[in-house]
Motif scaffolding. Structure first.
Motif, PDB file in Angstrom:
ATOM      1  N   THR A 124      12.997 146.970   0.245  1.00  0.00           N
ATOM      2  CA  THR A 124      12.233 147.187   1.474  1.00  0.00           C
ATOM      3  C   THR A 124      10.737 147.191   1.226  1.00  0.00           C
ATOM      4  O   THR A 124       9.955 146.786   2.093  1.00  0.00           O
ATOM      5  N   LEU A 125      10.304 147.616   0.044  1.00  0.00           N
ATOM      6  CA  LEU A 125       8.882 147.769  -0.229  1.00  0.00           C
ATOM      7  C   LEU A 125       8.168 146.453  -0.522  1.00  0.00           C
ATOM      8  O   LEU A 125       7.025 146.263  -0.131  1.00  0.00           O
ATOM      9  N   CYS A 126       8.846 145.552  -1.238  1.00  0.00           N
ATOM     10  CA  CYS A 126       8.177 144.301  -1.599  1.00  0.00           C
ATOM     11  C   CYS A 126       8.863 143.055  -1.051  1.00  0.00           C
ATOM     12  O   CYS A 126       8.232 142.007  -0.902  1.00  0.00           O
ATOM     13  N   GLY A 127      10.166 143.144  -0.771  1.00  0.00           N
ATOM     14  CA  GLY A 127      10.896 142.008  -0.231  1.00  0.00           C
ATOM     15  C   GLY A 127      11.052 140.844  -1.190  1.00  0.00           C
ATOM     16  O   GLY A 127      11.372 139.732  -0.779  1.00  0.00           O
ATOM     17  N   GLN A 128      10.857 141.095  -2.495  1.00  0.00           N
ATOM     18  CA  GLN A 128      10.863 140.007  -3.474  1.00  0.00           C
ATOM     19  C   GLN A 128      12.084 140.014  -4.387  1.00  0.00           C
ATOM     20  O   GLN A 128      12.274 139.076  -5.158  1.00  0.00           O
ATOM     21  N   ALA A 129      12.890 141.048  -4.335  1.00  0.00           N
ATOM     22  CA  ALA A 129      14.070 141.128  -5.202  1.00  0.00           C
ATOM     23  C   ALA A 129      15.045 142.130  -4.606  1.00  0.00           C
ATOM     24  O   ALA A 129      14.704 142.885  -3.686  1.00  0.00           O
ATOM     25  N   ASP A 130      16.276 142.124  -5.123  1.00  0.00           N
ATOM     26  CA  ASP A 130      17.254 143.112  -4.673  1.00  0.00           C
ATOM     27  C   ASP A 130      16.874 144.488  -5.215  1.00  0.00           C
ATOM     28  O   ASP A 130      16.334 144.606  -6.317  1.00  0.00           O
ATOM     29  N   GLU A 131      17.175 145.510  -4.422  1.00  0.00           N
ATOM     30  CA  GLU A 131      16.810 146.869  -4.810  1.00  0.00           C
ATOM     31  C   GLU A 131      17.805 147.458  -5.809  1.00  0.00           C
ATOM     32  O   GLU A 131      19.004 147.482  -5.576  1.00  0.00           O
ATOM     33  N   SER A 132      17.276 147.905  -6.926  1.00  0.00           N
ATOM     34  CA  SER A 132      18.009 148.692  -7.921  1.00  0.00           C
ATOM     35  C   SER A 132      17.059 149.787  -8.352  1.00  0.00           C
ATOM     36  O   SER A 132      15.872 149.771  -7.999  1.00  0.00           O
ATOM     37  N   MET A 133      17.526 150.735  -9.139  1.00  0.00           N
ATOM     38  CA  MET A 133      16.643 151.813  -9.561  1.00  0.00           C
ATOM     39  C   MET A 133      15.497 151.288 -10.411  1.00  0.00           C
ATOM     40  O   MET A 133      14.340 151.645 -10.221  1.00  0.00           O
ATOM     41  N   ALA A 134      15.827 150.412 -11.366  1.00  0.00           N
ATOM     42  CA  ALA A 134      14.799 149.865 -12.248  1.00  0.00           C
ATOM     43  C   ALA A 134      13.766 149.070 -11.451  1.00  0.00           C
ATOM     44  O   ALA A 134      12.558 149.166 -11.692  1.00  0.00           O
ATOM     45  N   HIS A 135      14.251 148.272 -10.489  1.00  0.00           N
ATOM     46  CA  HIS A 135      13.307 147.473  -9.691  1.00  0.00           C
ATOM     47  C   HIS A 135      12.458 148.369  -8.803  1.00  0.00           C
ATOM     48  O   HIS A 135      11.224 148.241  -8.771  1.00  0.00           O
ATOM     49  N   LEU A 136      13.095 149.275  -8.063  1.00  0.00           N
ATOM     50  CA  LEU A 136      12.389 150.079  -7.075  1.00  0.00           C
ATOM     51  C   LEU A 136      11.248 150.869  -7.685  1.00  0.00           C
ATOM     52  O   LEU A 136      10.132 150.886  -7.148  1.00  0.00           O
ATOM     53  N   PHE A 137      11.477 151.536  -8.814  1.00  0.00           N
ATOM     54  CA  PHE A 137      10.476 152.428  -9.376  1.00  0.00           C
ATOM     55  C   PHE A 137       9.525 151.765 -10.375  1.00  0.00           C
ATOM     56  O   PHE A 137       8.407 152.250 -10.565  1.00  0.00           O
ATOM     57  N   PHE A 138       9.951 150.665 -10.993  1.00  0.00           N
ATOM     58  CA  PHE A 138       9.141 150.141 -12.089  1.00  0.00           C
ATOM     59  C   PHE A 138       8.817 148.643 -12.010  1.00  0.00           C
ATOM     60  O   PHE A 138       7.866 148.200 -12.646  1.00  0.00           O
ATOM     61  N   ASP A 139       9.583 147.853 -11.260  1.00  0.00           N
ATOM     62  CA  ASP A 139       9.320 146.423 -11.186  1.00  0.00           C
ATOM     63  C   ASP A 139       8.773 145.984  -9.830  1.00  0.00           C
ATOM     64  O   ASP A 139       8.131 144.936  -9.727  1.00  0.00           O
ATOM     65  N   CYS A 140       9.030 146.756  -8.796  1.00  0.00           N
ATOM     66  CA  CYS A 140       8.560 146.444  -7.450  1.00  0.00           C
ATOM     67  C   CYS A 140       7.027 146.373  -7.437  1.00  0.00           C
ATOM     68  O   CYS A 140       6.351 147.226  -8.028  1.00  0.00           O
ATOM     69  N   GLN A 141       6.469 145.371  -6.757  1.00  0.00           N
ATOM     70  CA  GLN A 141       5.020 145.193  -6.722  1.00  0.00           C
ATOM     71  C   GLN A 141       4.324 146.378  -6.056  1.00  0.00           C
ATOM     72  O   GLN A 141       3.229 146.781  -6.470  1.00  0.00           O
ATOM     73  N   TYR A 142       4.939 146.950  -5.044  1.00  0.00           N
ATOM     74  CA  TYR A 142       4.353 148.128  -4.385  1.00  0.00           C
ATOM     75  C   TYR A 142       4.300 149.302  -5.367  1.00  0.00           C
ATOM     76  O   TYR A 142       3.271 149.969  -5.493  1.00  0.00           O
ATOM     77  N   SER A 143       5.400 149.548  -6.067  1.00  0.00           N
ATOM     78  CA  SER A 143       5.459 150.654  -7.028  1.00  0.00           C
ATOM     79  C   SER A 143       4.456 150.452  -8.162  1.00  0.00           C
ATOM     80  O   SER A 143       3.807 151.408  -8.611  1.00  0.00           O
ATOM     81  N   GLU A 154      19.951 158.029 -13.629  1.00  0.00           N
ATOM     82  CA  GLU A 154      20.325 156.881 -12.797  1.00  0.00           C
ATOM     83  C   GLU A 154      21.264 157.304 -11.667  1.00  0.00           C
ATOM     84  O   GLU A 154      22.274 156.659 -11.394  1.00  0.00           O
ATOM     85  N   ALA A 155      20.908 158.415 -11.022  1.00  0.00           N
ATOM     86  CA  ALA A 155      21.760 158.984  -9.981  1.00  0.00           C
ATOM     87  C   ALA A 155      21.214 158.755  -8.573  1.00  0.00           C
ATOM     88  O   ALA A 155      21.697 159.365  -7.621  1.00  0.00           O
ATOM     89  N   MET A 156      20.213 157.890  -8.432  1.00  0.00           N
ATOM     90  CA  MET A 156      19.651 157.615  -7.112  1.00  0.00           C
ATOM     91  C   MET A 156      20.569 156.660  -6.344  1.00  0.00           C
ATOM     92  O   MET A 156      21.106 155.705  -6.911  1.00  0.00           O
ATOM     93  N   ASN A 157      20.727 156.919  -5.046  1.00  0.00           N
ATOM     94  CA  ASN A 157      21.551 156.045  -4.210  1.00  0.00           C
ATOM     95  C   ASN A 157      20.741 154.853  -3.719  1.00  0.00           C
ATOM     96  O   ASN A 157      20.451 154.704  -2.531  1.00  0.00           O
ATOM     97  N   THR A 158      20.355 154.003  -4.667  1.00  0.00           N
ATOM     98  CA  THR A 158      19.656 152.778  -4.309  1.00  0.00           C
ATOM     99  C   THR A 158      20.649 151.789  -3.709  1.00  0.00           C
ATOM    100  O   THR A 158      21.870 151.966  -3.795  1.00  0.00           O
ATOM    101  N   VAL A 159      20.110 150.727  -3.109  1.00  0.00           N
ATOM    102  CA  VAL A 159      20.950 149.801  -2.356  1.00  0.00           C
ATOM    103  C   VAL A 159      22.052 149.183  -3.204  1.00  0.00           C
ATOM    104  O   VAL A 159      23.180 149.005  -2.738  1.00  0.00           O
ATOM    105  N   ASP A 160      21.758 148.852  -4.450  1.00  0.00           N
ATOM    106  CA  ASP A 160      22.784 148.232  -5.286  1.00  0.00           C
ATOM    107  C   ASP A 160      23.992 149.148  -5.446  1.00  0.00           C
ATOM    108  O   ASP A 160      25.134 148.676  -5.495  1.00  0.00           O
ATOM    109  N   LYS A 161      23.759 150.486  -5.493  1.00  0.00           N
ATOM    110  CA  LYS A 161      24.879 151.420  -5.579  1.00  0.00           C
ATOM    111  C   LYS A 161      25.619 151.513  -4.258  1.00  0.00           C
ATOM    112  O   LYS A 161      26.852 151.599  -4.231  1.00  0.00           O
ATOM    113  N   LEU A 162      24.874 151.510  -3.150  1.00  0.00           N
ATOM    114  CA  LEU A 162      25.518 151.591  -1.838  1.00  0.00           C
ATOM    115  C   LEU A 162      26.460 150.406  -1.617  1.00  0.00           C
ATOM    116  O   LEU A 162      27.534 150.559  -1.025  1.00  0.00           O
TER     117      LEU A 162
END
Length: 242
Positions: free
Chosen positions: A122-141, A102-110
């Motif tokens: 940025t990829l789906c525009g449907q939720a706030d960016e976190s590591m879990a969302h970006l890689f596994f919950d985002c519709q694009y991912s 969990e060392a990625m500088n995703t937006v929630d960490k910034l």
């Protein structure tokens, strides 16, 4: 050192890694005089991972057995399932390490660092960016992972669970290729996220997967068939990697 600087290795971890090589040699019954000696004098036909040393065993042997217990969850049927990540590119393995820790500088960490940035993915525009969302919950991912499964006929975990393969069937090579594909997908998602965030350009998920698949095919064909079993060659051909 945790904060870096001198580049000194953690001696305890380094020692465990070296002893772990001996554990692996015994597990795979390597053709060496030392392993044969261990089999004759200690194991005597018993299962290595069920074996416990006697109290009067030497300190060195008890240390090897202790490390064996610590690493036992990484073995399936005597095969070290983490080893196959060598099929992945170094940058993909590093990405996997960052995600696992969990060392990625995703937006929630910034934002926690005090930076004024848009929290929306940025990829789906449907939720706030976190590591879990970006890689596994985002519709694009999710579309990337779904396309990966369709093109390769492989399935992948929808979480940062790198021991997920432990309960799956397949040879070391087959698991290694699947882990490499998974790590490649994580890297590609992060790359597309950065490109979209900086340049407002986003590749179609299926095109992303085709690039990952073609890259893996090139690496496999570059290694040749000499060190592959007939079963692995058949599996790789079925997945259109050879």
């Amino acid at each position: 050192m945790e904060e870096g600087g001198l580049g000194l290795k953690d001696q305890e971890v380094w020692n465990k890694a070296m002893v772990g090589r001996l554990v692996n040699w015994i597990a795979e019954k390597r053709d060496s005089i030392w392993v044969q000696w261990v089999q004759c004098n200690y194991l005597r036909g018993r299962d290595w991972f069920e074996y416990s040393p006697s109290t009067n065993s030497s300190w060195v042997w008890r240390r090897i057995c202790k490390v064996k217990q610590d690493l036992a969850q990484g073995f399936v049927d005597g095969v070290w399932v983490v080893q196959p990540t060598s099929w992945a590119l170094p940058k993909h393995r590093f990405m996997g390490w960052l995600v696992a820790h969990e060392a990625m500088n995703t937006v929630d960490k910034l934002i926690t660092y005090g930076m004024d940035v848009d929290a929306c993915c940025t990829l789906c525009g449907q939720a706030d960016e976190s590591m879990a969302h970006l890689f596994f919950d985002c519709q694009y991912s999710r579309r990337v992972m779904l396309a990966m499964q369709q093109i390769t006929s492989c399935s992948f975990p929808m979480a940062a669970d790198f021991m997920w393969w432990a309960n799956r069937g397949g040879t070391v090579v087959q698991k290694g290729v699947q882990i490499a594909l998974f790590l490649g997908a994580l890297y590609a998602i992060w790359f597309q996220r950065n490109k979209c965030r900086n340049y407002m350009v986003l590749m179609h998920p299926r095109q992303v997967v085709l690039q990952i698949h073609d890259s893996m095919k090139a690496r496999i064909r570059g290694r040749g068939r000499e060190n592959l079993s007939a079963n692995d060659v058949s599996w790789l051909c079925h997945k259109n990697f050879m």
